[in-house]
Design a protein around this motif. Structure first.
Motif, short mmCIF file in Angstrom:
data_model
loop_
_atom_site.label_atom_id
_atom_site.label_comp_id
_atom_site.label_asym_id
_atom_site.label_seq_id
_atom_site.Cartn_x
_atom_site.Cartn_y
_atom_site.Cartn_z
N TYR A 145 0.84 -1.20 0.00
CA TYR A 145 0.00 0.00 0.00
C TYR A 145 0.87 1.26 0.00
CZ TYR A 145 -2.95 3.59 2.20
OH TYR A 145 -3.61 4.75 2.50
N GLY A 148 2.38 1.78 -3.30
CA GLY A 148 1.36 2.28 -4.22
C GLY A 148 1.17 3.77 -4.09
N ASN A 163 0.19 -2.28 -7.11
CA ASN A 163 0.52 -2.48 -5.70
C ASN A 163 -0.73 -2.62 -4.85
OD1 ASN A 163 3.56 -2.28 -5.19
ND2 ASN A 163 3.23 -0.53 -6.52
N TYR A 164 -1.74 -1.79 -5.11
CA TYR A 164 -2.99 -1.88 -4.35
C TYR A 164 -3.66 -3.23 -4.59
CZ TYR A 164 -2.42 3.22 -4.11
OH TYR A 164 -1.94 4.49 -3.92
N ASN A 165 -3.61 -3.71 -5.83
CA ASN A 165 -4.21 -5.02 -6.14
C ASN A 165 -3.58 -6.11 -5.28
OD1 ASN A 165 -5.91 -3.93 -8.07
ND2 ASN A 165 -4.63 -4.52 -9.81
N ILE A 168 -4.67 -5.76 -1.62
CA ILE A 168 -6.03 -6.24 -1.43
C ILE A 168 -6.09 -7.76 -1.57
CG2 ILE A 168 -8.34 -6.23 -2.46
CD1 ILE A 168 -7.77 -3.22 -3.14
N HIS A 176 -8.21 1.26 3.23
CA HIS A 176 -7.37 2.31 2.66
C HIS A 176 -6.95 1.97 1.24
CE1 HIS A 176 -7.38 4.18 6.46
NE2 HIS A 176 -6.29 3.67 6.98
N ALA A 177 -6.62 0.69 1.00
CA ALA A 177 -6.14 0.28 -0.32
C ALA A 177 -7.25 0.41 -1.37
CB ALA A 177 -5.63 -1.15 -0.27
N TYR A 178 -8.50 0.09 -0.98
CA TYR A 178 -9.62 0.26 -1.91
C TYR A 178 -9.81 1.73 -2.28
CZ TYR A 178 -11.34 -4.55 -1.44
OH TYR A 178 -11.47 -5.92 -1.49
N ALA A 180 -7.61 4.20 -2.03
CA ALA A 180 -6.45 4.68 -2.80
C ALA A 180 -6.51 4.18 -4.24
CB ALA A 180 -5.17 4.21 -2.13
N ARG A 181 -6.96 2.92 -4.43
CA ARG A 181 -7.09 2.40 -5.80
C ARG A 181 -8.18 3.16 -6.54
NH1 ARG A 181 -8.41 -3.91 -6.83
NH2 ARG A 181 -10.50 -3.22 -6.25
N ASP A 197 -14.81 1.14 -6.10
CA ASP A 197 -13.79 0.96 -5.07
C ASP A 197 -14.10 1.81 -3.84
OD1 ASP A 197 -12.13 -0.97 -6.10
OD2 ASP A 197 -10.71 0.43 -7.00
#
Length: 273
Positions: A145, A148, A163-165, A168, A176-178, A180-181, A197
């Protein structure tokens, strides 16, 4: 193991030949290049860019601030070596023994680490961005994350999404990753994917009792929708229509855009960015 990474993008440190020649132990450098046997050698600040060091024995060697950019260290013995502050940019460390090595603040961007043994290594401040074959104790959802965010900050939104994929994929509840993606998808023009997302992030924030996260999601979705409405308004004006509420939508889109910029740049620390 929690790994603390260098903030944003590490600046590549170049050592000029004059400085390196004055600082490094040339006798030990020649010994290494001639025999690949340099156990406990003093190679601090040595210039070893592109060096062929396959299978080299550098057990407990002093490589502090050495420049090993793009060096081939596959299957090398670096156990107990001091690589603090060393530059290993795009170096090949596949199968290398890095047990108990000191890699604090080392630059390992783009390095190949497939099959490397890093058990007991000191990793604080090391930069592993875009490294290949990362051991599981390095490639944590939190670190992926963070990388990313760094990619997004420099404008590589596709790299950020990769990176986010992965983050997750390891932690399906990483709100947070969702979000940010979603931001990166919005920046690539995928408003539909961005909202999907964000909505998923909102659900997770609600389940986790994170009111600030929910507020960020609300602002983000409003910004995306305002941007879509602004685009429609501009198209209508271009075709001879009146301006209507376009100015307000422009203002709303700009305001939320500013919030998102702060979000990406770490200004919204309360979200853990």
């Amino acid at each position: 193991m929690k790994v603390h990474l260098l903030p944003a993008i590490t600046v590549f440190t170049a050592f000029c030949w004059t400085t390196a020649a004055q600082a490094e132990n040339l006798e030990h450098t020649r010994q290494l290049m001639d025999t690949k046997q340099c156990e406990q050698c003093d190679l601090s600040q040595a210039g070893l860019v592109y060096a062929d060091l396959i299978g080299a024995n550098l057990n407990q060697a002093n490589l502090v601030q050495a420049n090993l950019s793009r060096a081939n260290l596959s299957s090398a013995n670096l156990s107990g070596a001091n690589l603090a502050g060393a530059v290993l940019f795009n170096a090949n460390l596949s199968g290398a023994d890095l047990q108990n090595a000191d890699l604090r603040n080392a630059d390992l961007r783009g390095a190949i680490l497939s099959g490397a043994n890093i058990e007991g290594a000191k990793l604080e401040g090391a930069n592993f961005m875009q490294a290949v074959g990362l051991p599981t104790q390095i490639a944590t959802p939190e670190n992926l994350y963070t990388w990313g965010l760094a990619e997004a900050k420099r404008g590589d939104f596709r790299g950020a999404i990769e990176n986010y994929n992965q983050a997750i994929g390891q932690n399906a509840n990483f709100a947070h990753a969702y979000l940010a993606r979603g931001i990166s998808r919005m920046r690539l023009g995928d408003d539909t994917g961005a909202i999907v997302d964000a909505q998923r992030a909102g659900e997770l924030y609600a389940a986790q009792g994170d009111a600030e996260g929910q507020q960020a999601v609300t602002q983000f979705i409003a910004g995306v929708q305002a941007s879509e409405e602004t685009a429609k308004e501009r198209a209508r004006i271009a075709n001879g229509g009146s301006s209507g509420g376009g100015n307000f939508l422009n203002f709303l889109g700009s305001a939320v855009g500013l919030v998102l910029q702060l979000f990406l740049q770490g200004g919204a620390g309360q979200f853990g960015l």
